[in-house]
Design a protein around this motif. Sequence first.
Motif, PDB file in Angstrom:
ATOM      1  N   ASP A 271      59.874  29.356  38.416  1.00  0.00           N
ATOM      2  CA  ASP A 271      58.866  28.327  38.679  1.00  0.00           C
ATOM      3  C   ASP A 271      57.893  28.766  39.770  1.00  0.00           C
ATOM      4  N   ASN A 272      58.266  29.805  40.532  1.00  0.00           N
ATOM      5  CA  ASN A 272      57.391  30.303  41.596  1.00  0.00           C
ATOM      6  C   ASN A 272      56.312  31.251  41.074  1.00  0.00           C
ATOM      7  N   PHE A 273      56.411  31.643  39.801  1.00  0.00           N
ATOM      8  CA  PHE A 273      55.377  32.514  39.243  1.00  0.00           C
ATOM      9  C   PHE A 273      54.028  31.794  39.300  1.00  0.00           C
ATOM     10  N   PHE A 274      52.970  32.546  39.515  1.00  0.00           N
ATOM     11  CA  PHE A 274      51.646  31.941  39.669  1.00  0.00           C
ATOM     12  C   PHE A 274      50.622  32.670  38.813  1.00  0.00           C
ATOM     13  N   GLU A 275      49.588  31.953  38.428  1.00  0.00           N
ATOM     14  CA  GLU A 275      48.494  32.544  37.662  1.00  0.00           C
ATOM     15  C   GLU A 275      47.704  33.480  38.575  1.00  0.00           C
ATOM     16  N   SER A 276      47.467  34.699  38.100  1.00  0.00           N
ATOM     17  CA  SER A 276      46.700  35.676  38.875  1.00  0.00           C
ATOM     18  C   SER A 276      45.884  36.514  37.906  1.00  0.00           C
ATOM     19  N   LYS A 277      44.574  36.468  38.032  1.00  0.00           N
ATOM     20  CA  LYS A 277      43.679  37.183  37.113  1.00  0.00           C
ATOM     21  C   LYS A 277      42.840  38.188  37.905  1.00  0.00           C
ATOM     22  N   PHE A 278      43.078  39.477  37.649  1.00  0.00           N
ATOM     23  CA  PHE A 278      42.281  40.523  38.288  1.00  0.00           C
ATOM     24  C   PHE A 278      40.900  40.555  37.632  1.00  0.00           C
ATOM     25  N   THR A 279      39.865  40.497  38.453  1.00  0.00           N
ATOM     26  CA  THR A 279      38.507  40.335  37.939  1.00  0.00           C
ATOM     27  C   THR A 279      37.569  41.374  38.535  1.00  0.00           C
ATOM     28  N   ILE A 280      36.682  41.896  37.706  1.00  0.00           N
ATOM     29  CA  ILE A 280      35.653  42.846  38.140  1.00  0.00           C
ATOM     30  C   ILE A 280      34.296  42.159  38.055  1.00  0.00           C
ATOM     31  N   TYR A 281      33.543  42.226  39.131  1.00  0.00           N
ATOM     32  CA  TYR A 281      32.164  41.733  39.098  1.00  0.00           C
ATOM     33  C   TYR A 281      31.228  42.929  39.124  1.00  0.00           C
ATOM     34  N   ASN A 282      30.424  43.072  38.072  1.00  0.00           N
ATOM     35  CA  ASN A 282      29.440  44.140  37.973  1.00  0.00           C
ATOM     36  C   ASN A 282      28.151  43.635  38.613  1.00  0.00           C
ATOM     37  N   VAL A 283      27.792  44.206  39.768  1.00  0.00           N
ATOM     38  CA  VAL A 283      26.649  43.715  40.534  1.00  0.00           C
ATOM     39  C   VAL A 283      25.346  43.932  39.770  1.00  0.00           C
TER      40      VAL A 283
END
Length: 630
Positions: A271-283
């Motif tokens: 239940d301690n697992f959390f949503e985590s999304k690695f994101t790249i922003y192209n400037v």
Amino acid sequence: MKTIFNFFTLSFLILFSNIFQAQTLKLEDIMKGNAFIGHQPENHRFSYDGEKLFFDWNPNNELEASTYYVEKNSKPIKCDANLEIESQLDYIYNKANNFVFYVKGQAIYKRTFGSLTSSKILQINGQISNLTFSYDEQSLFFKLNENVFQLFLNESKLIQLTNFGKKEIFEKEKKEKNYLETQQEELFQYIKDRKALKSYQKKNEIKSNDFPKPIDIGDFQATTFAIHPQGKYVTFNQVKNPQNKRELMQNFVTEDGYNKSQNIKSKVSTDNFFESKFTIYNVEKDTVYQPDFSKLTNFLALPPYLQTKTKKTQDKRFIHVNQTQFNTNGTICIVDIRSQDNKDRWLVQINLENNTIKEIDHQHDAAWIGGPGIPGYVQSRGTLGFLKDGETMYFQSEKTGYSHLYTYNFNSQKKESLTEGKWEVKDLIYAHLKDKFYLTNSMNHPGSHHVYELSLKDKKLKPLFTETGAYDMVLSPNQEEIAYLYSYKNKPWELFYYNEKDGSKQITQSTTSSFKAYKWREPEVITFKSKDQQSIYARLYQPETIKKNGAAVIFVHGAGYLQNAHNYWSTYHREYMFHNLLTDMGYTVLDIDYRASSGYGRDHRTGIYQFMGGLDLSDHLDGKKYLVEQ
């Protein structure tokens, strides 16, 4: 039973009371802790130019420690308020190593080596963090509040690179027109024409692309920012922490006399697992995207204890990507990815332009990933970086069962082990100016942490500090001087200064006269065989033969993953002193590094997996057997 227990307790207390009066070592002194021992120096660090060595210390037993410094051959001097603030600043150095930038308050400063003053180059309302150089040192990148900015040093130009927040709602939610609104539009051509004009203008509106579009992260939080050395990309995680029920702890000692409940940790659970999304922003393209990690080795495999004959995989894996690492010019990007069930760790190269990945190293542990230099917790960083050549990364792995140092060259795609053996690399510093590592390791004994140099020219280990005990070292900015803390079994930590020309010089003398008046024992570090024929290490305290009473005490250190049968000053310093008191009274004391203790490799570290109260308990029973037989 209650009567027998009370009688035994009373007799025991009377016996101890009489004995204490005859002992030089007193329980009340032991329980004073550092007030009796002497407060040891900690948090040692050099000034930006290496001219001063700062450390936190409390030689006068005040309410809290203060910051001290030494320079050249001076004695420790207490810092004034301004110097104490300066000692806590984080500096970034240019390649020539002759000037630095730093953040203080709500401003960015520049200071040239040898200068007595700093120049303020930017002051702005907000919290400044993540200050880094561009690869050509022509600009600075930093995070201001929730967004990333680029400051051009020679142009007096400041540009906002990201625009985090909620997307603006340009169109209001359509609602049903009431009768009057419908009638107005039907009766008046003017109303029709005005609505048509607004619609036409909106359709043909010329929108400016000068400012980045809003990045909508919804109810997530943006964390672990990393900025590309050329400012082309910004990487970050979108994290949504679970709203878990937490355990309550009662505080009974309060200012108003009423007990209070305090939220503390949550239960260990999926239940301690959390949503985590690695994101790249192209400037340049002003767009965001996310890599697909699902093809990584073992990515969707279920842990063995959850596997059944019919189900070997899972539909989704909760992972977290730690902060991105770039080489100097940003041509190579690597990340350290951890599964939230602690079974897998992947080191991955990411092509930021085309959003593709390449797996460099995969580490799997059926129990849990860990060990020195390897993140023990999902959101913590381990050993990972680039060598001076910009094309080789270094990292640690328990591949052999012991944590060792490895490199991977991106051109040759060759992976190489720089250390090996049945010992651990405890800690390391990469000295990029010298292209060498300083390794703290347990090569000579599991209970000693010695320092070795490892030059990348010949890749040979050369001993530097090898006195029995342990070392905790930092390098000066020019990497010519070393400051280190050293301790031994019966000698608390003291601060030393070292350079190759003059050798080592002790800076602090921290122990009190009362502490030094007692002859503290040097417990022998022994081994005995466990029921499964493993060598178990322990500290043994033995009284003089004439004082032996034939009884023994076994001390069980806490935490599990901790080492206490070692050759340096124990974090259990009160217990260490109490063991001396017991030994004065004729008791033999055994302090065991039972299974799940650190310092002895992967198998020992994970020895209690799925069976707490198994090998950890039997190791103590085998220790008891050893005492009886000896």
